[in-house]
Motif scaffolding. Structure first.
Motif, PDB file in Angstrom:
ATOM      1  N   ILE A   1       0.853  -1.180   0.000  1.00 61.43           N
ATOM      2  CA  ILE A   1       0.000   0.000   0.000  1.00 61.43           C
ATOM      3  C   ILE A   1       0.891   1.232   0.000  1.00 61.43           C
ATOM      4  N   LEU A   2       0.432   2.255  -0.679  1.00 62.33           N
ATOM      5  CA  LEU A   2       1.165   3.514  -0.731  1.00 62.33           C
ATOM      6  C   LEU A   2       0.846   4.331   0.509  1.00 62.33           C
ATOM      7  N   VAL A   3       1.884   4.793   1.187  1.00 65.21           N
ATOM      8  CA  VAL A   3       1.700   5.671   2.334  1.00 65.21           C
ATOM      9  C   VAL A   3       1.921   7.096   1.842  1.00 65.21           C
ATOM     10  N   PRO A   4       0.855   7.862   1.652  1.00 67.10           N
ATOM     11  CA  PRO A   4       1.028   9.214   1.107  1.00 67.10           C
ATOM     12  C   PRO A   4       1.687  10.130   2.112  1.00 67.10           C
ATOM     13  N   PRO A   5       2.432  11.129   1.636  1.00 68.95           N
ATOM     14  CA  PRO A   5       3.005  12.105   2.562  1.00 68.95           C
ATOM     15  C   PRO A   5       1.899  12.884   3.253  1.00 68.95           C
ATOM     16  N   SER A   6       2.220  13.429   4.398  1.00 67.91           N
ATOM     17  CA  SER A   6       1.230  14.172   5.163  1.00 67.91           C
ATOM     18  C   SER A   6       0.676  15.318   4.337  1.00 67.91           C
ATOM     19  N   ASN A   7      -0.624  15.530   4.424  1.00 70.15           N
ATOM     20  CA  ASN A   7      -1.253  16.641   3.717  1.00 70.15           C
ATOM     21  C   ASN A   7      -1.046  17.964   4.437  1.00 70.15           C
ATOM     22  N   MET A   8      -0.509  17.909   5.652  1.00 70.40           N
ATOM     23  CA  MET A   8      -0.474  19.111   6.464  1.00 70.40           C
ATOM     24  C   MET A   8       0.924  19.484   6.948  1.00 70.40           C
ATOM     25  N   ALA A   9       1.696  18.488   7.382  1.00 76.47           N
ATOM     26  CA  ALA A   9       2.905  18.775   8.147  1.00 76.47           C
ATOM     27  C   ALA A   9       3.935  19.562   7.360  1.00 76.47           C
ATOM     28  N   GLY A  10       4.463  20.601   7.971  1.00 77.34           N
ATOM     29  CA  GLY A  10       5.549  21.343   7.360  1.00 77.34           C
ATOM     30  C   GLY A  10       5.495  22.829   7.637  1.00 77.34           C
ATOM     31  N   VAL A  11       6.562  23.494   7.244  1.00 79.16           N
ATOM     32  CA  VAL A  11       6.650  24.951   7.360  1.00 79.16           C
ATOM     33  C   VAL A  11       5.833  25.563   6.230  1.00 79.16           C
ATOM     34  N   VAL A  12       5.024  26.538   6.561  1.00 81.35           N
ATOM     35  CA  VAL A  12       4.190  27.218   5.569  1.00 81.35           C
ATOM     36  C   VAL A  12       4.955  28.441   5.062  1.00 81.35           C
ATOM     37  N   SER A  13       5.236  28.457   3.784  1.00 78.33           N
ATOM     38  CA  SER A  13       6.011  29.549   3.205  1.00 78.33           C
ATOM     39  C   SER A  13       5.538  29.831   1.792  1.00 78.33           C
ATOM     40  N   ALA A  14       5.592  31.106   1.409  1.00 72.81           N
ATOM     41  CA  ALA A  14       5.231  31.497   0.048  1.00 72.81           C
ATOM     42  C   ALA A  14       6.418  31.380  -0.897  1.00 72.81           C
ATOM     43  N   GLY A  15       7.543  30.905  -0.389  1.00 72.31           N
ATOM     44  CA  GLY A  15       8.736  30.777  -1.220  1.00 72.31           C
ATOM     45  C   GLY A  15       8.525  29.966  -2.482  1.00 72.31           C
ATOM     46  N   PRO A  16       7.919  28.766  -2.396  1.00 77.02           N
ATOM     47  CA  PRO A  16       7.690  27.992  -3.618  1.00 77.02           C
ATOM     48  C   PRO A  16       6.779  28.707  -4.612  1.00 77.02           C
ATOM     49  N   VAL A  17       5.836  29.515  -4.109  1.00 75.85           N
ATOM     50  CA  VAL A  17       4.933  30.249  -4.992  1.00 75.85           C
ATOM     51  C   VAL A  17       5.696  31.334  -5.754  1.00 75.85           C
ATOM     52  N   THR A  18       6.528  32.081  -5.035  1.00 76.70           N
ATOM     53  CA  THR A  18       7.284  33.142  -5.705  1.00 76.70           C
ATOM     54  C   THR A  18       8.291  32.556  -6.698  1.00 76.70           C
ATOM     55  N   ALA A  19       8.820  31.381  -6.393  1.00 77.91           N
ATOM     56  CA  ALA A  19       9.726  30.721  -7.345  1.00 77.91           C
ATOM     57  C   ALA A  19       8.965  30.362  -8.621  1.00 77.91           C
TER      58      ALA A  19
ATOM     59  N   THR B   1      -2.002  23.142   1.861  1.00 82.02           N
ATOM     60  CA  THR B   1      -0.721  23.806   2.086  1.00 82.02           C
ATOM     61  C   THR B   1      -0.774  24.779   3.251  1.00 82.02           C
ATOM     62  N   GLY B   2      -1.975  25.250   3.593  1.00 75.78           N
ATOM     63  CA  GLY B   2      -2.099  26.251   4.649  1.00 75.78           C
ATOM     64  C   GLY B   2      -1.659  27.634   4.218  1.00 75.78           C
ATOM     65  N   LEU B   3      -1.331  27.776   2.955  1.00 79.23           N
ATOM     66  CA  LEU B   3      -0.788  29.037   2.459  1.00 79.23           C
ATOM     67  C   LEU B   3      -1.897  30.044   2.190  1.00 79.23           C
ATOM     68  N   GLN B   4      -1.712  31.255   2.687  1.00 81.01           N
ATOM     69  CA  GLN B   4      -2.663  32.338   2.500  1.00 81.01           C
ATOM     70  C   GLN B   4      -1.944  33.543   1.899  1.00 81.01           C
ATOM     71  N   VAL B   5      -2.733  34.522   1.453  1.00 85.00           N
ATOM     72  CA  VAL B   5      -2.136  35.710   0.852  1.00 85.00           C
ATOM     73  C   VAL B   5      -1.259  36.451   1.868  1.00 85.00           C
ATOM     74  N   GLN B   6      -1.537  36.285   3.161  1.00 89.35           N
ATOM     75  CA  GLN B   6      -0.723  36.927   4.194  1.00 89.35           C
ATOM     76  C   GLN B   6       0.726  36.451   4.125  1.00 89.35           C
ATOM     77  N   HIS B   7       0.928  35.187   3.790  1.00 97.65           N
ATOM     78  CA  HIS B   7       2.289  34.678   3.683  1.00 97.65           C
ATOM     79  C   HIS B   7       3.028  35.336   2.514  1.00 97.65           C
ATOM     80  N   LEU B   8       2.301  35.594   1.420  1.00101.12           N
ATOM     81  CA  LEU B   8       2.903  36.317   0.298  1.00101.12           C
ATOM     82  C   LEU B   8       3.219  37.744   0.704  1.00101.12           C
TER      83      LEU B   8
END
Length: 199
Positions: A61-79, A109-116
């Motif tokens: 069975i595939l164990v998917p990565p967590s849908n939530m865990a991690g640092v929330v950052s707009a860095g990937p969006v700006t990239a 992702t938990g990402l909001q416009v505030q992070h941008l």
């Protein structure tokens, strides 16, 4: 966050993983966890014995990565925005039109416009999200509250149109303070300026 976007399955990676694990699974090594191509697989237990299945009849069975865990950052969006600008800047300049990039983020992702906004203004704010039971939150990160990251829009970019992920999917306009070709005033007025949100 995971290195691979959560919820997206790379077909080629899955095929490579299946071929990679065929040999060790059939060799009866007794291993019950296999990792490859960014995925984690578990061997299912035999319901009658509670022990790891043996060939034939083994199943994983595939164990998917967590849908939530991690640092929330707009860095990937700006990239991603910069990649879009790099791809379309010549076309926009040739046409004499403002280059506007619309962005948004999935709820998980938990990402909001505030992070941008924090990244645009150089405001220090560290956001981390996780669920109960998450065994892995994030790789170690270096944080300097006196020198927070700051993103400057490329001059070819007229602005960013943020699309919220909640119905009715309002938008927020973030103009470039020094664009080569600014956005039309009508758009700026409609989106309410720097802090406005509109349906």
């Amino acid at each position: 966050m995971t290195t691979r976007p959560t919820g997206q399955i790379d077909t080629c990676g899955t095929v490579r993983a299946s071929l990679f694990y065929r040999a060790p699974i059939l060799s009866e090594t007794g291993a019950c966890v296999f990792r490859s191509q960014g995925y984690t697989f578990l061997l299912q237990a035999d319901p009658s014995t509670g022990q790891t299945m043996r060939p034939p009849g083994m199943r994983t069975i595939l164990v998917p990565p967590s849908n939530m865990a991690g640092v929330v950052s707009a860095g990937p969006v700006t990239a991603g925005i910069e990649r879009k600008v790099s791809k379309y800047r010549a076309l926009a300049q040739e046409a004499g039109l403002p280059l506007i990039v619309a962005v948004g983020a999935d709820k998980f992702t938990g990402l909001q416009v505030q992070h941008l906004d924090d990244l645009l203004e150089g405001v220090f704010r560290l956001s981390v999200q996780f669920n109960f039971g998450d065994s892995f939150i994030h790789h170690p990160v270096e944080v300097d509250p006196f020198n927070p990251p700051r993103w400057t829009m490329p001059p070819e970019l007229a602005g960013v149109l943020w699309v919220n992920n909640d119905f009715p999917f309002t938008t927020a306009w973030r103009p470039n303070p020094a664009p080569v070709t600014p956005a039309p005033p009508a758009l700026t007025a409609k989106e309410g300026g720097l802090s406005g949100e509109n349906p």
